[in-house]
Design a protein around this motif. Sequence first.
Motif, PDB file in Angstrom:
ATOM      1  N   LEU A  32       0.825  -1.211   0.000  1.00  0.00           N
ATOM      2  CA  LEU A  32       0.000   0.000   0.000  1.00  0.00           C
ATOM      3  C   LEU A  32       0.857   1.258   0.000  1.00  0.00           C
ATOM      4  N   GLY A  33       2.116   1.118   0.369  1.00  0.00           N
ATOM      5  CA  GLY A  33       2.993   2.278   0.414  1.00  0.00           C
ATOM      6  C   GLY A  33       3.537   2.691  -0.937  1.00  0.00           C
ATOM      7  N   TRP A  34       3.274   1.907  -1.979  1.00  0.00           N
ATOM      8  CA  TRP A  34       3.784   2.246  -3.306  1.00  0.00           C
ATOM      9  C   TRP A  34       2.636   2.740  -4.170  1.00  0.00           C
ATOM     10  N   PRO A  35       2.678   4.015  -4.610  1.00  0.00           N
ATOM     11  CA  PRO A  35       1.561   4.617  -5.351  1.00  0.00           C
ATOM     12  C   PRO A  35       1.161   3.848  -6.603  1.00  0.00           C
ATOM     13  N   ASP A  36       2.110   3.143  -7.245  1.00  0.00           N
ATOM     14  CA  ASP A  36       1.789   2.425  -8.472  1.00  0.00           C
ATOM     15  C   ASP A  36       1.327   0.994  -8.232  1.00  0.00           C
ATOM     16  N   ALA A  37       1.271   0.574  -6.970  1.00  0.00           N
ATOM     17  CA  ALA A  37       0.802  -0.780  -6.679  1.00  0.00           C
ATOM     18  C   ALA A  37      -0.661  -0.921  -7.080  1.00  0.00           C
ATOM     19  N   HIS A  38      -1.038  -2.116  -7.523  1.00  0.00           N
ATOM     20  CA  HIS A  38      -2.410  -2.325  -7.978  1.00  0.00           C
ATOM     21  C   HIS A  38      -3.419  -2.047  -6.867  1.00  0.00           C
ATOM     22  N   VAL A  39      -3.065  -2.415  -5.630  1.00  0.00           N
ATOM     23  CA  VAL A  39      -3.987  -2.175  -4.512  1.00  0.00           C
ATOM     24  C   VAL A  39      -4.237  -0.677  -4.351  1.00  0.00           C
ATOM     25  N   ARG A  40      -3.196   0.126  -4.504  1.00  0.00           N
ATOM     26  CA  ARG A  40      -3.350   1.577  -4.387  1.00  0.00           C
ATOM     27  C   ARG A  40      -4.166   2.139  -5.545  1.00  0.00           C
ATOM     28  N   ARG A  41      -3.950   1.620  -6.741  1.00  0.00           N
ATOM     29  CA  ARG A  41      -4.713   2.106  -7.892  1.00  0.00           C
ATOM     30  C   ARG A  41      -6.203   1.777  -7.727  1.00  0.00           C
ATOM     31  N   VAL A  42      -6.473   0.562  -7.290  1.00  0.00           N
ATOM     32  CA  VAL A  42      -7.866   0.175  -7.037  1.00  0.00           C
ATOM     33  C   VAL A  42      -8.469   1.052  -5.944  1.00  0.00           C
ATOM     34  N   ALA A  43      -7.669   1.397  -4.935  1.00  0.00           N
ATOM     35  CA  ALA A  43      -8.164   2.238  -3.843  1.00  0.00           C
ATOM     36  C   ALA A  43      -8.632   3.600  -4.354  1.00  0.00           C
ATOM     37  N   ARG A  44      -7.985   4.120  -5.389  1.00  0.00           N
ATOM     38  CA  ARG A  44      -8.410   5.404  -5.938  1.00  0.00           C
ATOM     39  C   ARG A  44      -9.799   5.285  -6.556  1.00  0.00           C
ATOM     40  N   ALA A  45     -10.049   4.184  -7.235  1.00  0.00           N
ATOM     41  CA  ALA A  45     -11.377   3.965  -7.816  1.00  0.00           C
ATOM     42  C   ALA A  45     -12.422   3.729  -6.723  1.00  0.00           C
ATOM     43  N   MET A  76      -5.615   2.876 -15.183  1.00  0.00           N
ATOM     44  CA  MET A  76      -5.447   1.529 -15.728  1.00  0.00           C
ATOM     45  C   MET A  76      -6.356   1.360 -16.934  1.00  0.00           C
ATOM     46  N   SER A  77      -6.063   0.370 -17.765  1.00  0.00           N
ATOM     47  CA  SER A  77      -6.964   0.032 -18.859  1.00  0.00           C
ATOM     48  C   SER A  77      -8.215  -0.625 -18.273  1.00  0.00           C
ATOM     49  N   PRO A  78      -9.359  -0.530 -18.947  1.00  0.00           N
ATOM     50  CA  PRO A  78     -10.583  -1.126 -18.385  1.00  0.00           C
ATOM     51  C   PRO A  78     -10.453  -2.612 -18.063  1.00  0.00           C
ATOM     52  N   SER A  79      -9.819  -3.385 -18.958  1.00  0.00           N
ATOM     53  CA  SER A  79      -9.730  -4.830 -18.701  1.00  0.00           C
ATOM     54  C   SER A  79      -8.808  -5.128 -17.528  1.00  0.00           C
ATOM     55  N   SER A  80      -7.666  -4.436 -17.466  1.00  0.00           N
ATOM     56  CA  SER A  80      -6.748  -4.638 -16.343  1.00  0.00           C
ATOM     57  C   SER A  80      -7.387  -4.182 -15.040  1.00  0.00           C
ATOM     58  N   PHE A  81      -8.070  -3.037 -15.090  1.00  0.00           N
ATOM     59  CA  PHE A  81      -8.732  -2.525 -13.896  1.00  0.00           C
ATOM     60  C   PHE A  81      -9.772  -3.510 -13.384  1.00  0.00           C
ATOM     61  N   PHE A  82     -10.609  -4.026 -14.280  1.00  0.00           N
ATOM     62  CA  PHE A  82     -11.679  -4.933 -13.863  1.00  0.00           C
ATOM     63  C   PHE A  82     -11.087  -6.155 -13.161  1.00  0.00           C
ATOM     64  N   ASN A  83     -10.041  -6.728 -13.755  1.00  0.00           N
ATOM     65  CA  ASN A  83      -9.435  -7.929 -13.172  1.00  0.00           C
ATOM     66  C   ASN A  83      -8.801  -7.640 -11.813  1.00  0.00           C
ATOM     67  N   HIS A  84      -8.073  -6.531 -11.711  1.00  0.00           N
ATOM     68  CA  HIS A  84      -7.414  -6.212 -10.447  1.00  0.00           C
ATOM     69  C   HIS A  84      -8.424  -5.774  -9.388  1.00  0.00           C
ATOM     70  N   PHE A  85      -9.492  -5.102  -9.787  1.00  0.00           N
ATOM     71  CA  PHE A  85     -10.521  -4.690  -8.831  1.00  0.00           C
ATOM     72  C   PHE A  85     -11.148  -5.921  -8.186  1.00  0.00           C
ATOM     73  N   ARG A  86     -11.482  -6.899  -9.010  1.00  0.00           N
ATOM     74  CA  ARG A  86     -12.084  -8.120  -8.469  1.00  0.00           C
ATOM     75  C   ARG A  86     -11.098  -8.880  -7.586  1.00  0.00           C
ATOM     76  N   LYS A  87      -9.836  -8.897  -7.995  1.00  0.00           N
ATOM     77  CA  LYS A  87      -8.829  -9.615  -7.216  1.00  0.00           C
ATOM     78  C   LYS A  87      -8.638  -8.977  -5.845  1.00  0.00           C
ATOM     79  N   VAL A  88      -8.652  -7.634  -5.796  1.00  0.00           N
ATOM     80  CA  VAL A  88      -8.413  -6.929  -4.533  1.00  0.00           C
ATOM     81  C   VAL A  88      -9.639  -6.941  -3.637  1.00  0.00           C
ATOM     82  N   THR A  89     -10.813  -6.637  -4.201  1.00  0.00           N
ATOM     83  CA  THR A  89     -12.008  -6.450  -3.374  1.00  0.00           C
ATOM     84  C   THR A  89     -12.897  -7.689  -3.294  1.00  0.00           C
TER      85      THR A  89
END
Length: 296
Positions: free
Chosen positions: A179-192, A215-228
């Motif tokens: 969570l401490g790295w701004p480019d981490a997927h968890v942080r990007r999902v947190a912005r959404a 993020m791209s829509p497809s990458s975002f969708f996959n990472h959002f589901r993985k995180v949340t």
Amino acid sequence: MNNLLLNAVARYAAAHAEPSGMALTPFDGLSTMRLTAPNELQHSIQKPLVCLVLQGAKQVTIGKEPLELRPGNSMLISADLPAVSQIVSASQQEPYLAIALELDLSVLTDLTTAMEGAPVQNGALVQTKPAQKELITTALRMMELLDKPESIPILQAQLVREMHYWLLVGEHGPAIRRLGWPDAHVRRVARAVSVLRTDYAKSLSVEQLASSAGMSPSSFFNHFRKVTTLSPLQFQKKLRLIEARRLMLTEGSTASHAAFTVGYESVSQFTREYRRMFGLPPAQETQEVKRKAHAG
């Protein structure tokens, strides 16, 4: 568990707790919980936080595995996750008591950057550990600061930083270091997720949310589901239903008013989805809650 912390939380919560048992504090992100009897199942979407259980017991289910929290446990949630929880041990003589602090991502970024050589590792998004001594003593100093409100604006930042530091170097560290790295997927999902929490009643496309996450829509969708564990639409739906339930049970809103307020266009659809999530249609649950309140 430190008796001084237990007593400090007990005093504050007894004086300030809402009917739900929650007592917010003037200290940003810090809250306490006090309940004198087991409660019904509670649905929520938890923010990233650390919780110290001081007395009583609570069961939390995030995903499929239930977690049992007892005195001396610290629970860390390192992403915005749907949770079903219930206080399972509480009484007038020994209330359930806990203290929680929301994680500050900007503090984690600052600390992670400063901690050179600390590798970013994977870790469970939700976990319980024995509460380390440093977390307990820092939490106590936070509670003691509540008796000196003029000092809170000056001293709270350093205590928040200290608490995050002990989390990072302790057993919870691997779960939150990313969570401490701004480019981490968890942080990007947190912005959404922040956009969804603010604008849950609006119609939001995956493309809009992906843009907010960079993020791209497809990458975002996959990472959002993985995180949340949910799709963006499911996440928004849970936010809407939880808020609608709050409006009906605490503010007396009708089902139709609550449905339209949170963004539904169809009351019948709202009723179906409400029943699927909470087990009863909205009007029936409201009546049931009132009946139990009068019986109690």
